[in-house]
Design a protein around this motif. Structure first.
Motif, PDB file in Angstrom:
ATOM      1  N   UNK A   9       0.824  -1.215  -0.099  1.00 41.54           N
ATOM      2  CA  UNK A   9       0.011  -0.092  -0.099  1.00 41.54           C
ATOM      3  C   UNK A   9       0.788   1.313   0.083  1.00 41.54           C
ATOM      4  N   UNK A  10       2.010   1.239   0.868  1.00 43.06           N
ATOM      5  CA  UNK A  10       2.701   2.381   0.922  1.00 43.06           C
ATOM      6  C   UNK A  10       3.423   2.645  -0.424  1.00 43.06           C
ATOM      7  N   UNK A  15       4.085   5.556  -5.994  1.00 44.66           N
ATOM      8  CA  UNK A  15       3.736   5.369  -7.096  1.00 44.66           C
ATOM      9  C   UNK A  15       2.620   6.486  -7.648  1.00 44.66           C
ATOM     10  N   UNK A  16       1.533   6.524  -6.746  1.00 47.10           N
ATOM     11  CA  UNK A  16       0.796   7.451  -7.408  1.00 47.10           C
ATOM     12  C   UNK A  16       0.854   9.107  -7.236  1.00 47.10           C
ATOM     13  N   UNK A  26      -8.594  12.019  -0.846  1.00 47.03           N
ATOM     14  CA  UNK A  26      -9.607  11.075  -1.095  1.00 47.03           C
ATOM     15  C   UNK A  26      -9.314  10.373  -2.553  1.00 47.03           C
ATOM     16  N   UNK A  27      -8.750  11.293  -3.518  1.00 45.21           N
ATOM     17  CA  UNK A  27      -8.456  10.468  -4.989  1.00 45.21           C
ATOM     18  C   UNK A  27      -7.277   9.538  -4.503  1.00 45.21           C
ATOM     19  N   UNK A  28      -6.289   9.756  -3.767  1.00 47.63           N
ATOM     20  CA  UNK A  28      -5.199   8.965  -3.707  1.00 47.63           C
ATOM     21  C   UNK A  28      -5.809   7.736  -2.855  1.00 47.63           C
ATOM     22  N   UNK A  32      -5.360   3.711  -4.539  1.00 43.95           N
ATOM     23  CA  UNK A  32      -4.510   2.674  -3.943  1.00 43.95           C
ATOM     24  C   UNK A  32      -5.560   1.680  -2.952  1.00 43.95           C
ATOM     25  N   UNK A  33      -6.840   2.115  -2.985  1.00 49.19           N
ATOM     26  CA  UNK A  33      -7.626   0.851  -2.366  1.00 49.19           C
ATOM     27  C   UNK A  33      -7.664   1.125  -0.841  1.00 49.19           C
TER      28      UNK A  33
END
Length: 155
Positions: A9-10, A15-16, A26-28, A32-33
């Motif tokens: 997740x990190x 990457x994002x 919220x978008x991030x 990443x789920x």
């Protein structure tokens, strides 16, 4: 987040954010789920632990008149502490030097210099580089065309 080991997740957060540092939490989180609060905590932890060192806007250099990119390979004739420190301090202080690496091979340093035109590079050489003690040789490559320019690390 010890010993440079990150969970999946990190790594996804990093990457994002490399692709879009202006993403909202919220978008991030959606990308990443994760839910927003744990995502925000992880991002803050990545910042606090030095994985994320800063956020920046990438500017198209040509649109602001910086048309010439030079890669200079610099050799020093002495490697005493004073010469090395003076050279590195000078590179840190010059805005046209956007990257500087101590290297192996035929030169001691490789620097990337961005200037408006070749006259700007000539001025940089004469006003900065040729005045630095210890600089014995400078070999310059001028970029004709930018084939690839990425800032994102391959995570």
């Amino acid at each position: 987040m010890k010993n440079h080991s990150l969970d999946a997740a990190s790594v996804r957060i990093l990457a994002e954010l490399q692709n879009n540092g202006r993403m909202s939490t919220a978008e991030l989180a959606e990308a990443v789920g994760l839910s927003a609060t744990p995502c925000w905590r992880r991002q803050k932890e990545l910042e606090d632990n030095g994985y994320i060192t800063r956020y920046a806007a990438l500017v198209d250099r040509r649109k602001v008149g910086l048309m010439v990119c030079c890669i200079a390979h610099v050799s020093l004739n002495r490697h005493s502490a004073g010469v090395v420190e003076a050279f590195e301090s000078a590179m840190q202080a010059r805005p046209e030097v956007v990257e500087c690496y101590e290297t192996t091979g035929n030169s001691d340093y490789t620097i990337k210099v961005i200037v408006p035109d070749m006259e700007g590079y000539q001025n940089f050489l004469h006003e900065v580089m040729f005045k630095l003690q210890g600089v014995s040789q400078i070999n310059t490559n001028v970029a004709l065309r930018e084939v690839k320019y990425k800032t994102a690390l391959p995570l």
